[in-house]
Each structure stands twice: as C-alpha cells, then as structure tokens.
Scaffold this motif. Structure first.
Motif, PDB file in Angstrom:
ATOM      1  N   HIS A 138       1.024  -1.207  -0.071  1.00 25.48           N
ATOM      2  CA  HIS A 138      -0.080  -0.139  -0.007  1.00 25.48           C
ATOM      3  C   HIS A 138       0.962   1.275   0.007  1.00 25.48           C
ATOM      4  O   HIS A 138       1.841   1.259   0.703  1.00 25.48           O
ATOM      5  CB  HIS A 138      -0.789  -0.070   1.302  1.00 25.48           C
ATOM      6  CG  HIS A 138      -1.546   1.169   1.537  1.00 25.48           C
ATOM      7  ND1 HIS A 138      -1.238   2.235   1.960  1.00 25.48           N
ATOM      8  CD2 HIS A 138      -3.002   1.495   1.318  1.00 25.48           C
ATOM      9  CE1 HIS A 138      -2.315   3.179   2.124  1.00 25.48           C
ATOM     10  NE2 HIS A 138      -3.302   2.494   1.712  1.00 25.48           N
ATOM     11  N   LEU A 198     -15.018 -15.187   2.558  1.00 27.21           N
ATOM     12  CA  LEU A 198     -15.968 -13.971   1.913  1.00 27.21           C
ATOM     13  C   LEU A 198     -15.946 -14.489   0.474  1.00 27.21           C
ATOM     14  O   LEU A 198     -14.860 -14.778  -0.061  1.00 27.21           O
ATOM     15  CB  LEU A 198     -15.188 -12.919   2.376  1.00 27.21           C
ATOM     16  CG  LEU A 198     -15.404 -12.152   3.756  1.00 27.21           C
ATOM     17  CD1 LEU A 198     -14.570 -10.907   3.974  1.00 27.21           C
ATOM     18  CD2 LEU A 198     -16.848 -11.882   3.899  1.00 27.21           C
ATOM     19  N   PRO A 199     -17.063 -13.618  -0.308  1.00 31.20           N
ATOM     20  CA  PRO A 199     -17.262 -13.460  -1.530  1.00 31.20           C
ATOM     21  C   PRO A 199     -15.745 -12.584  -2.223  1.00 31.20           C
ATOM     22  O   PRO A 199     -15.389 -11.803  -1.366  1.00 31.20           O
ATOM     23  CB  PRO A 199     -18.224 -12.691  -1.765  1.00 31.20           C
ATOM     24  CG  PRO A 199     -19.060 -12.937  -0.834  1.00 31.20           C
ATOM     25  CD  PRO A 199     -18.194 -13.102   0.470  1.00 31.20           C
ATOM     26  N   TYR A 201     -15.322 -10.683  -4.287  1.00 26.09           N
ATOM     27  CA  TYR A 201     -15.443  -9.202  -4.506  1.00 26.09           C
ATOM     28  C   TYR A 201     -15.395  -8.282  -3.364  1.00 26.09           C
ATOM     29  O   TYR A 201     -14.993  -7.344  -3.415  1.00 26.09           O
ATOM     30  CB  TYR A 201     -16.913  -9.044  -5.366  1.00 26.09           C
ATOM     31  CG  TYR A 201     -18.002  -9.484  -4.897  1.00 26.09           C
ATOM     32  CD1 TYR A 201     -18.643  -9.020  -3.827  1.00 26.09           C
ATOM     33  CD2 TYR A 201     -18.857 -10.751  -5.375  1.00 26.09           C
ATOM     34  CE1 TYR A 201     -19.915  -9.617  -3.195  1.00 26.09           C
ATOM     35  CE2 TYR A 201     -20.007 -11.239  -4.972  1.00 26.09           C
ATOM     36  CZ  TYR A 201     -20.630 -10.586  -3.868  1.00 26.09           C
ATOM     37  OH  TYR A 201     -21.633 -11.021  -3.075  1.00 26.09           O
ATOM     38  N   GLU A 202     -15.635  -8.982  -2.105  1.00 29.21           N
ATOM     39  CA  GLU A 202     -15.538  -8.040  -0.820  1.00 29.21           C
ATOM     40  C   GLU A 202     -14.141  -7.869  -0.751  1.00 29.21           C
ATOM     41  O   GLU A 202     -13.746  -6.902  -0.285  1.00 29.21           O
ATOM     42  CB  GLU A 202     -16.225  -8.979   0.260  1.00 29.21           C
ATOM     43  CG  GLU A 202     -17.623  -9.156   0.184  1.00 29.21           C
ATOM     44  CD  GLU A 202     -18.283  -7.828   0.067  1.00 29.21           C
ATOM     45  OE1 GLU A 202     -17.829  -6.775   0.890  1.00 29.21           O
ATOM     46  OE2 GLU A 202     -19.508  -7.744  -0.287  1.00 29.21           O
ATOM     47  N   LYS A 203     -13.351  -8.900  -0.928  1.00 30.56           N
ATOM     48  CA  LYS A 203     -11.805  -8.656  -0.742  1.00 30.56           C
ATOM     49  C   LYS A 203     -11.200  -7.577  -1.636  1.00 30.56           C
ATOM     50  O   LYS A 203     -10.389  -6.874  -1.597  1.00 30.56           O
ATOM     51  CB  LYS A 203     -11.125 -10.191  -1.087  1.00 30.56           C
ATOM     52  CG  LYS A 203     -11.126 -10.801   0.206  1.00 30.56           C
ATOM     53  CD  LYS A 203     -10.211 -10.666   1.220  1.00 30.56           C
ATOM     54  CE  LYS A 203     -10.877 -10.957   2.597  1.00 30.56           C
ATOM     55  NZ  LYS A 203     -10.290 -10.443   3.645  1.00 30.56           N
ATOM     56  N   LYS A 205     -12.900  -5.040  -2.988  1.00 26.10           N
ATOM     57  CA  LYS A 205     -13.185  -3.903  -2.356  1.00 26.10           C
ATOM     58  C   LYS A 205     -12.516  -3.396  -1.215  1.00 26.10           C
ATOM     59  O   LYS A 205     -12.110  -2.289  -1.337  1.00 26.10           O
ATOM     60  CB  LYS A 205     -14.674  -3.881  -2.139  1.00 26.10           C
ATOM     61  CG  LYS A 205     -15.795  -4.025  -3.104  1.00 26.10           C
ATOM     62  CD  LYS A 205     -17.082  -4.357  -2.868  1.00 26.10           C
ATOM     63  CE  LYS A 205     -18.001  -3.739  -1.685  1.00 26.10           C
ATOM     64  NZ  LYS A 205     -19.390  -4.298  -1.228  1.00 26.10           N
ATOM     65  N   GLU A 206     -11.997  -4.354  -0.685  1.00 27.13           N
ATOM     66  CA  GLU A 206     -11.146  -4.060   0.513  1.00 27.13           C
ATOM     67  C   GLU A 206      -9.745  -3.690   0.137  1.00 27.13           C
ATOM     68  O   GLU A 206      -9.140  -2.583   0.344  1.00 27.13           O
ATOM     69  CB  GLU A 206     -10.992  -5.318   1.467  1.00 27.13           C
ATOM     70  CG  GLU A 206     -10.231  -5.161   2.774  1.00 27.13           C
ATOM     71  CD  GLU A 206     -10.314  -6.431   3.554  1.00 27.13           C
ATOM     72  OE1 GLU A 206     -11.285  -7.231   3.513  1.00 27.13           O
ATOM     73  OE2 GLU A 206      -9.298  -6.591   4.221  1.00 27.13           O
ATOM     74  N   TYR A 207      -9.255  -4.416  -0.336  1.00 27.00           N
ATOM     75  CA  TYR A 207      -7.605  -4.115  -1.086  1.00 27.00           C
ATOM     76  C   TYR A 207      -7.479  -3.623  -2.287  1.00 27.00           C
ATOM     77  O   TYR A 207      -6.658  -2.350  -2.151  1.00 27.00           O
ATOM     78  CB  TYR A 207      -6.959  -5.625  -1.269  1.00 27.00           C
ATOM     79  CG  TYR A 207      -6.759  -6.254   0.219  1.00 27.00           C
ATOM     80  CD1 TYR A 207      -5.767  -5.972   0.954  1.00 27.00           C
ATOM     81  CD2 TYR A 207      -7.601  -7.693   0.391  1.00 27.00           C
ATOM     82  CE1 TYR A 207      -5.647  -6.560   2.261  1.00 27.00           C
ATOM     83  CE2 TYR A 207      -7.629  -8.299   1.564  1.00 27.00           C
ATOM     84  CZ  TYR A 207      -6.407  -7.716   2.476  1.00 27.00           C
ATOM     85  OH  TYR A 207      -6.395  -8.297   3.649  1.00 27.00           O
ATOM     86  N   ARG A 208      -8.355  -3.620  -3.149  1.00 25.38           N
ATOM     87  CA  ARG A 208      -8.115  -3.131  -4.574  1.00 25.38           C
ATOM     88  C   ARG A 208      -8.604  -1.662  -4.418  1.00 25.38           C
ATOM     89  O   ARG A 208      -7.881  -0.613  -4.667  1.00 25.38           O
ATOM     90  CB  ARG A 208      -8.639  -3.703  -5.808  1.00 25.38           C
ATOM     91  CG  ARG A 208      -8.683  -2.995  -7.066  1.00 25.38           C
ATOM     92  CD  ARG A 208      -9.604  -3.738  -8.044  1.00 25.38           C
ATOM     93  NE  ARG A 208     -10.996  -3.575  -7.594  1.00 25.38           N
ATOM     94  CZ  ARG A 208     -12.007  -4.143  -8.179  1.00 25.38           C
ATOM     95  NH1 ARG A 208     -11.906  -5.026  -9.130  1.00 25.38           N
ATOM     96  NH2 ARG A 208     -13.100  -3.669  -7.758  1.00 25.38           N
ATOM     97  N   SER A 210     -10.421   0.157  -1.256  1.00 23.83           N
ATOM     98  CA  SER A 210     -10.357   0.725  -0.142  1.00 23.83           C
ATOM     99  C   SER A 210      -8.775   1.080   0.102  1.00 23.83           C
ATOM    100  O   SER A 210      -8.390   1.994   0.162  1.00 23.83           O
ATOM    101  CB  SER A 210     -11.037   0.344   0.971  1.00 23.83           C
ATOM    102  OG  SER A 210     -10.962   0.833   1.952  1.00 23.83           O
ATOM    103  N   ASP A 211      -8.079  -0.026   0.138  1.00 27.74           N
ATOM    104  CA  ASP A 211      -6.621   0.102   0.504  1.00 27.74           C
ATOM    105  C   ASP A 211      -5.554   0.398  -0.480  1.00 27.74           C
ATOM    106  O   ASP A 211      -4.428   0.832  -0.492  1.00 27.74           O
ATOM    107  CB  ASP A 211      -5.835  -1.278   0.901  1.00 27.74           C
ATOM    108  CG  ASP A 211      -6.365  -1.572   2.566  1.00 27.74           C
ATOM    109  OD1 ASP A 211      -7.130  -0.840   3.046  1.00 27.74           O
ATOM    110  OD2 ASP A 211      -6.131  -2.574   2.878  1.00 27.74           O
ATOM    111  N   LYS A 300      -7.239   0.851  -7.590  1.00 29.28           N
ATOM    112  CA  LYS A 300      -7.912   2.075  -7.861  1.00 29.28           C
ATOM    113  C   LYS A 300      -6.800   3.162  -8.135  1.00 29.28           C
ATOM    114  O   LYS A 300      -6.942   3.832  -9.148  1.00 29.28           O
ATOM    115  CB  LYS A 300      -8.734   2.427  -6.846  1.00 29.28           C
ATOM    116  CG  LYS A 300     -10.128   2.382  -7.250  1.00 29.28           C
ATOM    117  CD  LYS A 300     -10.997   2.971  -6.252  1.00 29.28           C
ATOM    118  CE  LYS A 300     -12.462   2.591  -6.440  1.00 29.28           C
ATOM    119  NZ  LYS A 300     -12.941   2.936  -7.858  1.00 29.28           N
ATOM    120  N   MET A 359     -14.629   8.162  -0.575  1.00 21.56           N
ATOM    121  CA  MET A 359     -13.843   7.188   0.382  1.00 21.56           C
ATOM    122  C   MET A 359     -12.907   7.723   1.194  1.00 21.56           C
ATOM    123  O   MET A 359     -12.416   6.996   2.280  1.00 21.56           O
ATOM    124  CB  MET A 359     -13.392   6.329  -0.619  1.00 21.56           C
ATOM    125  CG  MET A 359     -14.414   5.227  -1.301  1.00 21.56           C
ATOM    126  SD  MET A 359     -13.523   4.023  -2.465  1.00 21.56           S
ATOM    127  CE  MET A 359     -13.082   2.713  -1.431  1.00 21.56           C
TER     128      MET A 359
END
Lengths: 610, 146
Positions: A138, A198-199, A201-203, A205-208, A210-211, A300, A359
């Motif tokens: 990150h 977890l699905p 896609y949740e991961k 969202k978290e790594y790609r 949000s982080d 992102k 965000m």
C-alpha cells in the motif's frame, strides 16, 4: 459338535466385532499416526508432536493437540460411534480427516450422516480450482510491503469475482482497540487467529478499492479433488483459533498448510526457518512448481494514475473540477474541441476522483451520489470507447528476496576498509525496485560490521528503518516520511552512536525517477544527548531496469551549535533477482579535532539476497 | 527473544501513532463503501501486524441482502447479493459500457451475449439509475425489464 459351536461363535464375534477397534489396530500397525498427512491435517509442524492449533475444539482426544496417536484413535472411534448423525457429527465436522481415513484404511460400514451445512457450502462454492492471492504494498504504508496472502477458491463461473476468499487474520477490532496496543498484540501473539471465508468481490473492495493495493493472483495447478480436500480441511478449521504471530504463524504461513493439505507432495513450510513474509510465500509456492498462471489487477490508485497519463494538464484540471461539482459534465460532452476518447477519459477519471474523495472522507455522501450520477449519465452517452491502457509492473516474484548479506570493500580517507553485513528484512531505497513499490523502504536489524586497522567495529546497526517517498501528482498529494532508529557512524565524532530520527517531506517524479526534500528532526544518544535537525535533498534516477542511481545531500544543525554536511551517492547494478553490485561514495563531515576533512568513503559492495 | 526485539522496534516506530477509526458502512444502495479519514493511513501501518482489516470476519458464503428490499421479479439470490455489494462499481461500468462487474452480472443472469448486454445497459443508464438513492432491487428490476 462342540467344535462347530465354537467356530460358529468365533465367527459371529468377528462379524459383530467393533470395526472401530479393528481399524484402529490396523491404523496403528501401519503407523498412520506418524504419517506426514495425518500431521498436516492436525497442523503439527515437522519437528515434534504439538499442533499449532490452540483450540481444544479441533481435537477429539483429551491430549490430541500433542498426541497424534491418541487423536487418530479418537477420530476413528468417533467416526464409528457418532453421537448424532447431523451437522454435529464427527464426519460432518472433520470431513478431510474422514476422507483421508476412508481412502487410506478403506473404512467401510461407517454410519450414514447428513451434513447439511457443509453440503450447502460446497454447493455454493462449487470448488474447481484455487489461486494464491497477494495484495501488493500500500503506498505510503511501507509496513504493508510485507503484504498479505490469502487463498481463493474458484468455481465453474468464468468470473473470478464469484470465487471465494479464504483468509487468515488476527481477530482484532481496530475500532475498539488502542492502535498502539493493536500493533504490539499482533506481534507477540495477543490475538486469536481465525479463518474467514468471504466472496472474492468483498476482498477486491477491501484491497483494490479501499486500501488501493495492486493485486497479484497466482493460479495453482491443483485438480478438483485436491481443491475439494482443501475445502474440507478449511471446514475443519472454521470455528477454531490459533494464537496469531506476525512473524511466523501469520496469514501467509497458514495458507501454506492449506496448499500442503491439498497436495501432500508439496513441501512449503520447510522453506522457512525464522519468519514468514507474504512475498516469500509466493516465492516458495512458485518454486514448488505449482503455479500455472499469474494475473495482475490494478488498484484504484494505479487506475487513476493511468488516467493521469492519458490526460493533458488542462484535462486533469477538468476532471478534478468535475469531481468537486465545480463544472457541469455536459460542458465536457458538448466541447467540440475535444476528441470523443478524451471526453470519455475525462469523465471516467472524474468519476474515480469523486469516489476517491468520498472514500477518503473528503466529500459527503450526498454530493458523491449527485456528482456520480451526473458524471456517469454523461459518460453513458459516449459509447464504449477504448480500454484504459495500464502497464503491468514487474511481478513481485522478480523482486529480490527478503534477507540480504553484503560484502563490501573500499577506502576511507585512503585507508582500506572491509565490511560485512546482514539484514534479515527487507528492502531499502538503494536496492533495485524491480518487484517492489518505488520509494518504499523497510529494514529490520540491518547490521554492518567494519574491519579496519585490525579492529572490528559496528559501522551500522539499524533497529528499524522505514521510508515512504511518495510522489505527488495532480490527482494525489501524499506526504513523504521516513524514520530510522539504531546505531550509525554519521555523527560528528568517529564512533558509532545510537540515533533516532523521524522526518517528513515532499517528492515529485516521473517514470525516469524522482526527487525529494526532507526535514528530519533527529537525536543522538550515547553518554550525552544531542538533538538536531537535518534538511535533505535527494534524487533517484532509473537508467533502465538494471541500473539505478541514488544521491542525497544533507545539512544538519545540532542543538550544541555544531553544523554538519553529509553526502551520499550510490550506483546499483542489478545482476539478477538476487544479486546486485553497488558502487558507493559517502561523505560525513567530522569535528575538526578528529578529522580535518571528514570521512570520504569509496566502496564497492556485492549484495546477495536469499 | 526474536519476537521481543522486533516488538520493541515496532514500539519505537509506531509510538507516535494516534488511534483512528474506520467507518464501515453497509447497505443496498450506492455509496456504501468503507470510508477512511486521514488518520486511517496510520491505522493501516499498525494493522500490518495483524493483517486484519475489519474486526468481525465471518465464515460466510453470502455477502447478504437481508436488509434490502426484494426484487419484484423473482431473481437468483447470487445476482441480488452481487448487485447489492457492487452497486458503485456496476454504476461506473454500466456508464462505461464494459467491465468485469457487468460481465459477472451477465453470467449470473445467464445472458449469452455479454457485449450486447453491456451495450444495452449503457443505453439505459438513466432509467437504471433514475435517482441518487437507487437501490439494488430497483437496479435489478430495471435491468431485467429492459
């Protein structure tokens, strides 16, 4: 007659004999309790008999956690004497053990059980193949360079978004806990480590999202049966815990168990002796030969930087204004001077920026939704267009490995010096950036010993150093910062002294390199305490993938009224992944009573990583 | 010992850090992502020692739609969950006329021609996203009606 009756009774007794007892004795004769696979299923490391799982619920025998033989007995026995035939049965709770025992011992006439929960899971997951997923560092958080790895179970769906992620993490709640305590407990085993599912896609969202971390996916060459066995084993671990240790029993290490359970012939944990870092697990898995394909997913942030590349300075301004609602998206669409593709990129970048602001708590939800819909509804008018070109960075696998040893030779003020160094982890700004995030540094226990005039001295012993030299762009305005704590020889006298510094600054750059300004408050401590502040200017130039030049000049002012100049130049030549040659020059001004001219050091170092 | 040494080193590194919160929102509409303020960057550095990002990690095969309004037309549950969880990404990709989420939705709805599907959604952007606070059920209902 009597003889026949005897034979008859004997026969009956065999038929009705407890199958469990028979199979237990067969299993013990075969010494299955010593079998590597049984130890894998129980998470017993190669040495000793004690399981790494700390939860009593994972064991059927009282002393199962340290007695694989008792646990084997108890498992076979429990499979034959089920207390219930539903989800609570042994067969349903330990499907991987059952599967292996049935296969190895040919167990027959086991009670019929109905594993509703497990079957629901399998039906939903539809396990077909598996991948190891590595969210990359990150930006501005060099500690994240150690990264994270988790396993993804892929289904029959073409879309990997519909896969499931198996994750191992410390069960800590950052919202409820003091952040400082949080870090410490993670290091020393103050948290339970849990598996979660977890699905995917949740991961993402978290790594790609949000982080903002790039993601590398390594497809594993495992067949469906092997993946099924992995999932069965994950099910066994579902409700159990182990104490979480940042350095060895961490997320990545626990993923290795899962891969070995899937395919016994793969040996991954032996690769590590001391600590397990996520990038190293990728190396170990790759070297075991079970990686079939690799994929890159830009974060992102990477996507937004790619938009910056495609836009002119004026267009970037327009994107920024759109994201703040300062101009109407219609004005972009109606601008006749712009190409259709530029319009698409401007609006798409604006949409990303709008989301980024939201965000990062720089915009409220109401504005975010309003701008988003107005930007996107205009973008929808412009057709599909070109796909944004995103260049793929070097695979982390091509980066140097974590541990470095270095042999150096050179002159200090005309006197020959020899140095030997060892650094258990991980990367500094002078090392090649191939496979690493540019401008990040994290070092633990970097040790450099100097041999000069028949004396051995500490040239440097860094406890911990971290640097994040993050470049500012039109879209991103990060601060750079760095800290260092340990012994060095950069003070005005000629001895090594303990120092700590924490500083901040700014950096700009492009694909050829970057430059930076830093202001570093610092203090030295030995018998007395000296505080100071250093101002530095530096640059890093990438001639090509193999060559990298670092330079930095520093002026320090101490509270005792003394001043000092320091300069550094380094030319790195990357010979291969794990071998580099470095030419270095250092200048450290010293007190005139010690050395009129200060220390001028020329040296050549050979760095080897493993 | 090894663990202790490094712990102390980490204390030195992180002692200036403040406590930060991560505001985790969930919902069925747009804008239900994790919001982080500036202090979260420090938190991220701290979290490196646990690899944990959210406290309550579950062992769940569904991402859940329990709080969401149901679709009018009977839909498959996976599609509902997927849309509810990926509202923002989908909105963007629908506007762009292509993307992995749009392809995934096509696969979940068993649409053969993904290209045509993406293009049709793009042309219908304004009817799918007819309001700022549109929810999963409305999005899916409009998509299946068009």
């Amino acid at each position: 007659m009597l003889r026949y009756i005897f034979i008859y009774t004997y026969f009956i007794s065999v038929l009705c004999a407890d199958s469990a007892a028979d199979y237990i004795s067969i299993a013990e004769k075969k010494k299955l309790f010593e079998d590597r696979y049984w130890h894998l299923l129980l998470h017993i490391p190669s040495k000793g008999n004690v399981s790494e799982i700390d939860d009593a619920r994972f064991f059927l025998a009282e002393d199962g956690f340290e007695n694989p033989k008792a646990e084997l007995r108890a498992t076979i026995d429990a499979l034959y004497h089920e207390q219930s035939l539903d989800d609570n049965s042994t067969a349903c709770r330990f499907p991987a053990r059952k599967q292996w025992l049935v296969k190895t011992l040919g167990l027959t006439d086991l009670p019929m059980v109905e594993c509703q929960e497990f079957n629901t899971l399998i039906k939903r997951m539809d396990p077909q193949s598996a991948s190891l997923v590595f969210p990359f560092a990150h930006v501005n958080s060099p500690a994240s360079m150690f990264g994270h790895t988790f396993i993804r179970i892929d289904s029959s769906y073409e879309s990997k978004m519909l896969s499931f992620a198996i994750n191992y993490a410390a069960a800590a709640d950052p919202d409820k806990e003091n952040g400082f305590l949080f870090a410490i407990k993670g290091l020393v085993g103050g948290y339970h480590g849990n598996y979660s599912l977890l699905p995917y896609y949740e991961k993402l969202k978290e790594y790609r999202d949000s982080d903002q971390r790039d993601i590398w996916e390594y497809d594993l060459d495992l067949n469906r049966d092997e993946v099924m066995q992995m999932v069965r084993h994950i099910w066994e671990l579902k409700d159990t815990y182990s104490w979480y240790y940042f350095f060895d029993e961490n997320c990545s290490y626990n993923m290795l168990w899962l891969v070995e359970v899937a395919r016994e012939s793969v040996h991954l944990r032996e690769y590590f002796t001391y600590y397990v870092t996520p990038p190293e697990t990728i190396h170990s898995v790759y070297e075991s030969g079970i990686v079939s394909q690799m994929h890159y997913r830009p974060s992102k942030r990477t996507t937004m930087l790619a938009y910056e590349d495609m836009l002119t300075a004026e267009e970037r301004e327009e994107s920024l204004s759109l994201a703040q609602g300062d101009i109407a998206p219609e004005s972009i669409v109606n601008d006749k001077t712009k190409s259709e593709q530029s319009k698409r990129y401007i609006l798409e970048a604006a949409s990303e920026l709008n989301q980024y602001n939201y965000m990062n708590a720089k915009a409220n939800k109401e504005d975010y939704l309003k701008y988003s819909r107005s930007i996107l509804s205009q973008r929808a008018l412009l057709g599909k267009g070109d796909e944004l070109p995103i260049s793929q960075p070097a695979n982390p696998l091509t980066g140097h490995q974590a541990t470095r040893i270095t042999a150096q030779t050179g002159w200090r003020n005309g006197t020959p010096i020899q140095l030997l160094g060892w650094r258990p982890a991980n990367h500094d700004l002078l090392d090649s950036d191939v496979g690493y995030l540019r401008g990040t540094q994290i070092e633990f226990l970097d040790t450099l010993l100097r041999y000069e005039d028949n004396k051995l001295e500490i040239e440097k012993l860094t406890f911990l150093s971290i640097a994040s030299i993050a470049q500012r762009t039109d879209f991103f305005k990060p601060f750079s910062w760095r800290m260092k704590s340990g012994w060095d020889t950069n003070y005005l006298n000629d001895k090594s002294r303990f120092m700590t510094s924490i500083g901040a600054g700014l950096s700009w750059g492009n694909e050829l390199g970057y430059f930076y300004f830093m202001l570093d408050p610092l203090f030295y401590y030995s018998s007395k305490f000296d505080a100071g502040v250093g101002g530095s200017m530096g640059a890093v130039v990438y001639e090509n993938k193999m060559l990298k030049t670092n330079m930095e000049g520093t002026h320090r002012i101490y509270d005792n009224g003394q001043r000092q100049w320091l300069a550094m130049f380094s030319q790195n030549i990357r010979l291969n992944n794990n071998l580099a040659l470095k030419l270095q020059y250092d200048y450290v001004q010293k007190e005139t009573s010690i050395q009129n001219d200060g220390w001028n050091t020329f040296k050549l170092s050979l760095d080897y990583f493993f | 010992m090894k663990k202790l040494i490094v712990s102390i080193a980490a204390v030195a590194a992180l002692s200036s850090a403040a406590i930060a919160g991560v505001n985790n929102q969930t919902g069925c509409g747009l804008g239900s992502m994790i919001i982080k303020d500036d202090s979260s960057a420090i938190m991220l550095a701290l979290q490196a020692t646990t690899n944990g990002t959210s406290g309550n990690q579950t062992f769940g095969i569904t991402s859940g739609t329990s709080g969401c309004k149901k679709t009018k037309i009977v839909m498959n549950e996976r599609a509902e969950e997927f849309v509810a969880s990926n509202m923002d990404q989908l909105a963007k990709e629908i506007a762009m006329g292509h993307g992995e989420s749009v392809d995934t939705l096509a696969e979940l709805l068993a649409v053969e021609d993904k290209e045509a599907f993406a293009s049709a959604l793009q042309s219908n952007y304004n009817s799918i996203y007819s309001a700022d606070d549109v929810k999963m059920a409305e999005v899916l209902d409009t998509i299946s009606a068009s």
